[in-house]
Design a protein around this motif. Structure first.
Motif, mmCIF file in Angstrom:
data_model
loop_
_atom_site.group_PDB
_atom_site.id
_atom_site.type_symbol
_atom_site.label_atom_id
_atom_site.label_comp_id
_atom_site.label_asym_id
_atom_site.label_seq_id
_atom_site.Cartn_x
_atom_site.Cartn_y
_atom_site.Cartn_z
ATOM 1 N N ARG A 1 113.585 105.339 94.048
ATOM 2 C CA ARG A 1 113.335 105.260 95.499
ATOM 3 C C ARG A 1 113.318 106.630 96.180
ATOM 4 O O ARG A 1 112.604 106.838 97.151
ATOM 5 C CB ARG A 1 114.367 104.361 96.173
ATOM 6 C CG ARG A 1 115.793 104.894 96.138
ATOM 7 C CD ARG A 1 116.787 103.818 96.481
ATOM 8 N NE ARG A 1 116.696 102.712 95.518
ATOM 9 C CZ ARG A 1 117.148 101.488 95.757
ATOM 10 N NH1 ARG A 1 117.720 101.209 96.907
ATOM 11 N NH2 ARG A 1 117.051 100.547 94.829
ATOM 12 N N TYR A 2 114.101 107.570 95.654
ATOM 13 C CA TYR A 2 114.159 108.892 96.302
ATOM 14 C C TYR A 2 112.921 109.717 95.948
ATOM 15 O O TYR A 2 112.388 110.439 96.778
ATOM 16 C CB TYR A 2 115.447 109.616 95.902
ATOM 17 C CG TYR A 2 116.679 108.823 96.276
ATOM 18 C CD1 TYR A 2 117.107 108.744 97.608
ATOM 19 C CD2 TYR A 2 117.397 108.111 95.312
ATOM 20 C CE1 TYR A 2 118.219 107.986 97.960
ATOM 21 C CE2 TYR A 2 118.514 107.359 95.658
ATOM 22 C CZ TYR A 2 118.921 107.295 96.975
ATOM 23 O OH TYR A 2 120.014 106.547 97.329
ATOM 24 N N THR A 3 112.468 109.575 94.698
ATOM 25 C CA THR A 3 111.247 110.267 94.285
ATOM 26 C C THR A 3 110.082 109.726 95.108
ATOM 27 O O THR A 3 109.232 110.476 95.594
ATOM 28 C CB THR A 3 110.976 110.030 92.782
ATOM 29 O OG1 THR A 3 112.183 110.254 92.061
ATOM 30 C CG2 THR A 3 109.883 110.918 92.253
ATOM 31 N N GLU A 4 110.094 108.400 95.249
ATOM 32 C CA GLU A 4 109.026 107.738 96.007
ATOM 33 C C GLU A 4 109.026 108.219 97.464
ATOM 34 O O GLU A 4 107.972 108.533 98.032
ATOM 35 C CB GLU A 4 109.266 106.236 95.971
ATOM 36 C CG GLU A 4 108.160 105.443 96.613
ATOM 37 C CD GLU A 4 107.597 104.436 95.638
ATOM 38 O OE1 GLU A 4 106.963 104.911 94.675
ATOM 39 O OE2 GLU A 4 107.796 103.237 95.844
ATOM 40 N N ALA A 5 110.206 108.294 98.053
ATOM 41 C CA ALA A 5 110.310 108.714 99.464
ATOM 42 C C ALA A 5 109.817 110.158 99.611
ATOM 43 O O ALA A 5 109.101 110.504 100.562
ATOM 44 C CB ALA A 5 111.757 108.602 99.940
ATOM 45 N N ARG A 6 110.206 110.993 98.649
ATOM 46 C CA ARG A 6 109.773 112.400 98.676
ATOM 47 C C ARG A 6 108.245 112.465 98.607
ATOM 48 O O ARG A 6 107.599 113.183 99.366
ATOM 49 C CB ARG A 6 110.378 113.115 97.455
ATOM 50 C CG ARG A 6 110.306 114.636 97.473
ATOM 51 C CD ARG A 6 110.599 115.197 96.087
ATOM 52 N NE ARG A 6 111.889 114.776 95.519
ATOM 53 C CZ ARG A 6 113.054 115.317 95.832
ATOM 54 N NH1 ARG A 6 113.110 116.295 96.700
ATOM 55 N NH2 ARG A 6 114.168 114.889 95.274
ATOM 56 N N ARG A 7 107.686 111.654 97.693
ATOM 57 C CA ARG A 7 106.226 111.634 97.521
ATOM 58 C C ARG A 7 105.553 111.173 98.810
ATOM 59 O O ARG A 7 104.587 111.761 99.276
ATOM 60 C CB ARG A 7 105.885 110.670 96.381
ATOM 61 C CG ARG A 7 104.686 111.104 95.574
ATOM 62 C CD ARG A 7 104.473 110.203 94.380
ATOM 63 N NE ARG A 7 105.313 110.497 93.239
ATOM 64 C CZ ARG A 7 105.864 109.577 92.426
ATOM 65 N NH1 ARG A 7 105.683 108.309 92.640
ATOM 66 N NH2 ARG A 7 106.584 109.961 91.402
ATOM 67 N N ALA A 8 106.090 110.115 99.402
ATOM 68 C CA ALA A 8 105.492 109.568 100.628
ATOM 69 C C ALA A 8 105.534 110.616 101.728
ATOM 70 O O ALA A 8 104.590 110.758 102.521
ATOM 71 C CB ALA A 8 106.243 108.317 101.052
ATOM 72 N N GLN A 9 106.650 111.366 101.755
ATOM 73 C CA GLN A 9 106.812 112.376 102.797
ATOM 74 C C GLN A 9 105.786 113.504 102.632
ATOM 75 O O GLN A 9 105.193 113.944 103.605
ATOM 76 C CB GLN A 9 108.211 112.959 102.709
ATOM 77 C CG GLN A 9 108.745 113.342 104.062
ATOM 78 C CD GLN A 9 110.224 113.654 103.955
ATOM 79 O OE1 GLN A 9 110.709 114.014 102.882
ATOM 80 N NE2 GLN A 9 110.927 113.525 105.063
ATOM 81 N N THR A 10 105.593 113.920 101.349
ATOM 82 C CA THR A 10 104.621 115.015 101.136
ATOM 83 C C THR A 10 103.213 114.545 101.478
ATOM 84 O O THR A 10 102.406 115.302 101.996
ATOM 85 C CB THR A 10 104.606 115.496 99.657
ATOM 86 O OG1 THR A 10 105.553 114.753 98.925
ATOM 87 C CG2 THR A 10 104.858 116.966 99.522
ATOM 88 N N GLN A 11 102.949 113.260 101.142
ATOM 89 C CA GLN A 11 101.601 112.763 101.440
ATOM 90 C C GLN A 11 101.364 112.656 102.937
ATOM 91 O O GLN A 11 100.271 112.860 103.435
ATOM 92 C CB GLN A 11 101.371 111.399 100.784
ATOM 93 C CG GLN A 11 100.973 111.560 99.322
ATOM 94 C CD GLN A 11 101.124 110.266 98.553
ATOM 95 O OE1 GLN A 11 101.429 109.226 99.117
ATOM 96 N NE2 GLN A 11 100.917 110.339 97.257
ATOM 97 N N THR A 12 102.449 112.289 103.678
ATOM 98 C CA THR A 12 102.311 112.171 105.123
ATOM 99 C C THR A 12 102.772 113.465 105.783
ATOM 100 O O THR A 12 103.761 113.496 106.490
ATOM 101 C CB THR A 12 103.167 110.991 105.646
ATOM 102 O OG1 THR A 12 103.298 110.065 104.606
ATOM 103 C CG2 THR A 12 102.562 110.344 106.861
ATOM 104 N N SER A 13 102.023 114.547 105.529
ATOM 105 C CA SER A 13 102.333 115.836 106.153
ATOM 106 C C SER A 13 102.096 115.688 107.653
ATOM 107 O O SER A 13 101.432 114.753 108.076
ATOM 108 C CB SER A 13 101.417 116.909 105.582
ATOM 109 O OG SER A 13 100.100 116.578 105.937
#
Ligand SMILES: Cc1cc2nc3c(=O)[nH]c(=O)nc-3n(C[C@H](O)[C@H](O)[C@H](O)COP(=O)(O)O)c2cc1C
Length: 458
Positions: free
Chosen positions: A433-445
């Motif tokens: 879940r944390y990797t996913e959240a990090r990924r989502a955050q980078t995608q939603t710059s």
């Protein structure tokens, strides 16, 4: 043609869950405490490409408990030993959420998952036996609703703890400065109705991400818990029609909970007798049922009602009105017995026989048994089957005579597709879940966030 494949599990139940099963010729009298017995039968099931072996459990007994319950190995301990003797078969252990802390459960299952290289499964139960309370310092058992609320929170905490480390948290490069990248270790700081858990858990994920979650409760609360959050559910429905109705109900609930129907697999727990002909197999079942000892059958009838004493009633009198007895125990079992006894106007004797004797639909020649398994699988009554193994000679017969028929029909695998339980069952590996959240955050710059917002505003 659909590429949906039938799944098979084997319930390794040592000396058995019926009063007389331990007397069968192929059953060692110490089977339930003999690790070599478990290893041997798990290996045999693995040779036949079964998806998993399954170990039942509950933490309370009386002298009237079934032979296997009286004297048995603890499931996670025994499966850790079986893990070392096998390579592909899934290892599913039952553990109750009512008398265990999430931190301990998360740690133990994560360990089995790493020991087995991604083959662990957890059968999440809430314990129907009220006497269990006395083994854990409680005056009374948790009420049914409370048990399921606790189970829901318990399971979500366990899953969160399993994500404590992202998959690349630890260095594999000895030239790097640190063993751990602390940004990839996550505290939980959970504060809930039943549990306060700080975390992090001190063990990382296996290659299947999380152990596979099974569930076995059949009540409203049990079905909801499974439909919302389990990967699979075991059920004890006895007829094709009941199994179909249960299947539809669980898949509908899963969709209502925002999941896809295939996200949850349904496994009726069944018993199988394979004979040289239908008549011979039916005769074996009849002979087995004929051994019934009425006193023991009455004791077994009492188990879903917290070992209620049915010997106090006139044996040929009507099944008594039990009020809400059993509603805090194995609720779905207890309700089913009361309903059928009422509808069919059973006497106490008839009820003891009706609910102890098993008239399995999976009794017959290899072709008859394969036909019935196929019918249930194709007509929306099952995604697979969890087969109770009494005498291992019966497992052998099933493997030698029924499995090849299923394979020839393209219904069952001839080789494992993967080496994790989750992948062999066709289930997705959950992202951390944390990797996913990090990924989502980078995608939603910030720039894309702005775009998304303006699109939504239009
Ligand atoms: C194949 C199968 C295996 C099960 N194994 C266990 C078990 O090991 N321990 C347990 O407490 N309940 C187990 N159950 C569930 C109980 O039999 C019972 O249905 C359930 O605990 C009652 O839940 P409910 O109160 O939601 O009806 C199993 C059920 C099935 C169908």
């Amino acid at each position: 043609m659909s590429n949906r494949r039938l799944r098979l599990g084997a319930i390794l139940q040592g000396v058995g869950m019926t009063p007389e099963g331990w007397k069968q010729p192929g059953v060692p009298t110490n089977a339930s405490i003999n690790i070599d017995w478990y290893k041997k039968n798990a290996k045999r099931a693995e040779d036949a490409k079964f998806d998993f072996v399954f170990i039942v459990d509950s933490p309370y007994i009386t002298p009237d408990s079934a032979p296997h319950f009286l004297n048995r190995l603890e499931p996670l301990t025994l499966l850790s030993a079986v893990a070392g003797a096998t390579t592909h078969i899934g290892l599913v252990a039952t553990l109750t959420t009512s008398y265990n802390e999430p931190f301990n459960v998360a740690r133990a299952f994560a360990s089995l998952d790493l020991i087995s290289n991604g083959r662990a499964g957890w059968n999440v139960v809430t314990t129907g036996l009220e006497g269990a309370a006395g083994n854990y310092g409680r005056e009374v058992h948790f009420p049914h609703e409370v048990r399921y609320r606790r189970a829901k929170e318990h399971l979500s905490v366990v899953r969160a703890l399993w994500d404590s480390y992202e998959d690349d948290a630890f260095s594999t490069d000895k030239t790097s400065r640190d063993f751990l990248d602390p940004s990839k270790q996550h505290r939980l700081d959970h504060r809930g109705e039943f549990f306060n858990v700080a975390g992090p858990l001190n063990i990382s994920r296996s290659k299947q991400g999380h152990p596979v979650i099974f569930q076995a409760g059949g009540s409203e609360d049990g079905r909801s818990l499974a439909a919302e959050s389990a990967d699979a559910i075991f059920t004890g429905q006895e007829t094709f029609e009941e199994a179909q109705a249960f299947y539809r109900d669980i898949k509908t609930r899963a969709v209502q909970a925002g999941r896809r129907p295939d996200d949850i697999l349904i496994f009726p727990g069944i018993s199988v007798i394979v004979g040289s002909s239908d008549e011979q197999a039916q005769a074996t079942q009849a002979a087995r049922n004929g051994q019934l000892d009425l006193k023991k059958a009455l004791a077994q009838l009492g188990r879903p009602f917290n070992y209620h004493d049915f010997s106090q009633y006139p044996i040929d009198g009507p099944f008594p009105d039990l009020g809400d007895l059993g509603s805090n125990g194995y609720r779905s079992h207890a309700e089913r017995i009361k309903r059928i006894a009422r509808e069919e106007k059973l006497t106490v004797r008839e009820a003891a026989i009706r609910f102890t004797v098993r008239n399995s639909p999976f009794v017959g020649s290899p072709t008859t048994v394969a036909n019935e398994l196929q019918r249930w699988f194709e007509a929306g009554a099952a995604d697979g089957f969890n087969i109770g193994i009494g005498d291992p000679n019966e497992l052998e017969k099933f493997i030698q005579e029924v499995v090849p028929v299923l394979q020839a029909r393209g219904l069952f695998r001839t080789e494992y597709e993967h080496d994790t339980l989750r992948e062999n069952l066709g289930l997705a590996i959950p992202a951390n879940r944390y990797t996913e959240a990090r990924r989502a955050q980078t995608q939603t710059s910030p720039a894309t966030r702005h775009d998304a917002h303006s699109t939504a505003a239009e």
